[in-house]
Write an enzyme that holds these catalytic residues in place. Structure first.
Site, PDB file in Angstrom:
ATOM      1  N   ASP A  33      -6.987  -2.168   4.064  1.00  0.00           N
ATOM      2  CA  ASP A  33      -5.603  -1.823   4.403  1.00  0.00           C
ATOM      3  C   ASP A  33      -5.358  -1.805   5.917  1.00  0.00           C
ATOM      4  OD1 ASP A  33      -5.177  -1.419   1.609  1.00  0.00           O
ATOM      5  OD2 ASP A  33      -6.011   0.588   1.777  1.00  0.00           O
ATOM      6  N   HIS A  69       0.851  -1.197   0.000  1.00  0.00           N
ATOM      7  CA  HIS A  69       0.000   0.000   0.000  1.00  0.00           C
ATOM      8  C   HIS A  69       0.888   1.249   0.000  1.00  0.00           C
ATOM      9  CE1 HIS A  69      -3.587   2.368   0.681  1.00  0.00           C
ATOM     10  NE2 HIS A  69      -2.872   3.078   1.546  1.00  0.00           N
TER      11      HIS A  69
HETATM   12  C1  GRF Z   1       0.994   0.641  -6.093  1.00  0.00           C
HETATM   13  O1  GRF Z   1       1.272   1.973  -5.793  1.00  0.00           O
HETATM   14  C2  GRF Z   1       0.530  -0.104  -4.871  1.00  0.00           C
HETATM   15  O2  GRF Z   1       1.036   0.392  -3.687  1.00  0.00           O
HETATM   16  C3  GRF Z   1      -0.963   0.124  -4.911  1.00  0.00           C
HETATM   17  O3  GRF Z   1      -1.302   0.116  -6.275  1.00  0.00           O
HETATM   18  C4  GRF Z   1      -0.178   0.501  -7.060  1.00  0.00           C
HETATM   19  C5  GRF Z   1       0.053  -0.599  -8.066  1.00  0.00           C
HETATM   20  O4  GRF Z   1       1.023  -0.290  -8.984  1.00  0.00           O
HETATM   21  N1  GRF Z   1      -1.640  -0.894  -4.120  1.00  0.00           N
HETATM   22  P1  GRF Z   1       1.569  -1.384 -10.016  1.00  0.00           P
HETATM   23  O5  GRF Z   1       0.360  -1.977 -10.748  1.00  0.00           O
HETATM   24  O6  GRF Z   1       2.317  -2.423  -9.250  1.00  0.00           O
HETATM   25  O7  GRF Z   1       2.437  -0.607 -10.953  1.00  0.00           O
END
Ligand code: GRF
Length: 201
Positions: free
Chosen positions: A147, A111
């Site tokens: 979360d 997160h």
């Molecule tokens: C990340 O910033 C993660 O923390 C959040 O969603 C985003 C996903 O990015 N849960 P990606 O698809 O891994 O580029």
């Protein structure tokens, strides 16, 4: 060697970081399957390009809900692929009992905030709007909440005076890509090995 299952709805840059860590032998794992609720998600293309099996999670007409039947089917697919640890990587639906019960203490999420601050969507934007001076990312075990599960690891980044939501998110993602594979490796080391699925691997 641990078998991972990845659930994602977007670009999959965290999955890329996991693949890179496996390739450089920092993470002793194999991605057995990638599932997405979004048929257009780039994460599916990345997986396919790397020869990783993919499946679409059919959530019907629900835009944000993760229907129970879809969760059961997801758990079934993960088990069939021999998955021992599930990693949410930009997965945009809340996981509930059917899936949690199938993988107790075996579902992780990344997160983009220092939880418990800024749970939910667009956490980086919340931090900028709020005038926070520090942000970061958190890897946690997934529970029924949004979360809210036990925190396994965090990394901090500064919020700079001229940051936009986009520049802050970029800085957070650099840390995500380091922290997630490392925490997966550490958590995997604490888990009991599981029996291989029917018919072996
Ligand atoms: C990340 O910033 C993660 O923390 C959040 O969603 C985003 C996903 O990015 N849960 P990606 O698809 O891994 O580029």
């Amino acid at each position: 060697m641990i078998f991972l299952g990845i659930l994602g709805s977007g670009s999959g840059s965290n999955m890329q970081a996991i693949m890179d860590a496996i390739a450089s032998e920092q993470l002793n794992a194999r991605i057995a399957i990638v599932l997405s609720d979004n048929p257009d998600a780039y994460i599916l293309e990345r997986a396919a390009q790397n020869g990783i099996p993919t499946r679409i999670i059919d959530c019907g007409d629900y835009r944000t809900r993760f229907p129970e039947e879809a969760q059961r089917e997801t758990a079934r697919q993960l088990k069939e692929a021999g998955v021992e640890l599930v990693c949410l990587a930009g997965f945009m639906r809340l996981v509930k009992a059917p899936l949690l019960e199938a993988f107790p203490s075996r579902i992780l999420n990344i997160h983009p905030s220092l939880l418990p601050a800024y749970p939910g969507m667009m956490a980086w934007e919340q931090a900028v709007t709020d005038g926070a001076t520090e942000s970061g990312c958190t890897v946690h075990l997934v529970d029924e909440g949004m979360d809210t599960g036990p925190i396994l690891a965090q990394a901090r980044v500064p919020v700079l005076p001229d940051d936009t939501a986009a520049t802050l998110h970029q800085r957070i993602q650099v840390e995500e890509h380091r922290l997630y594979p490392e925490t997966i490796a550490n958590h995997a080391a604490t888990l009991e090995p599981q029996l291989p699925p029917e018919g072996g691997r």
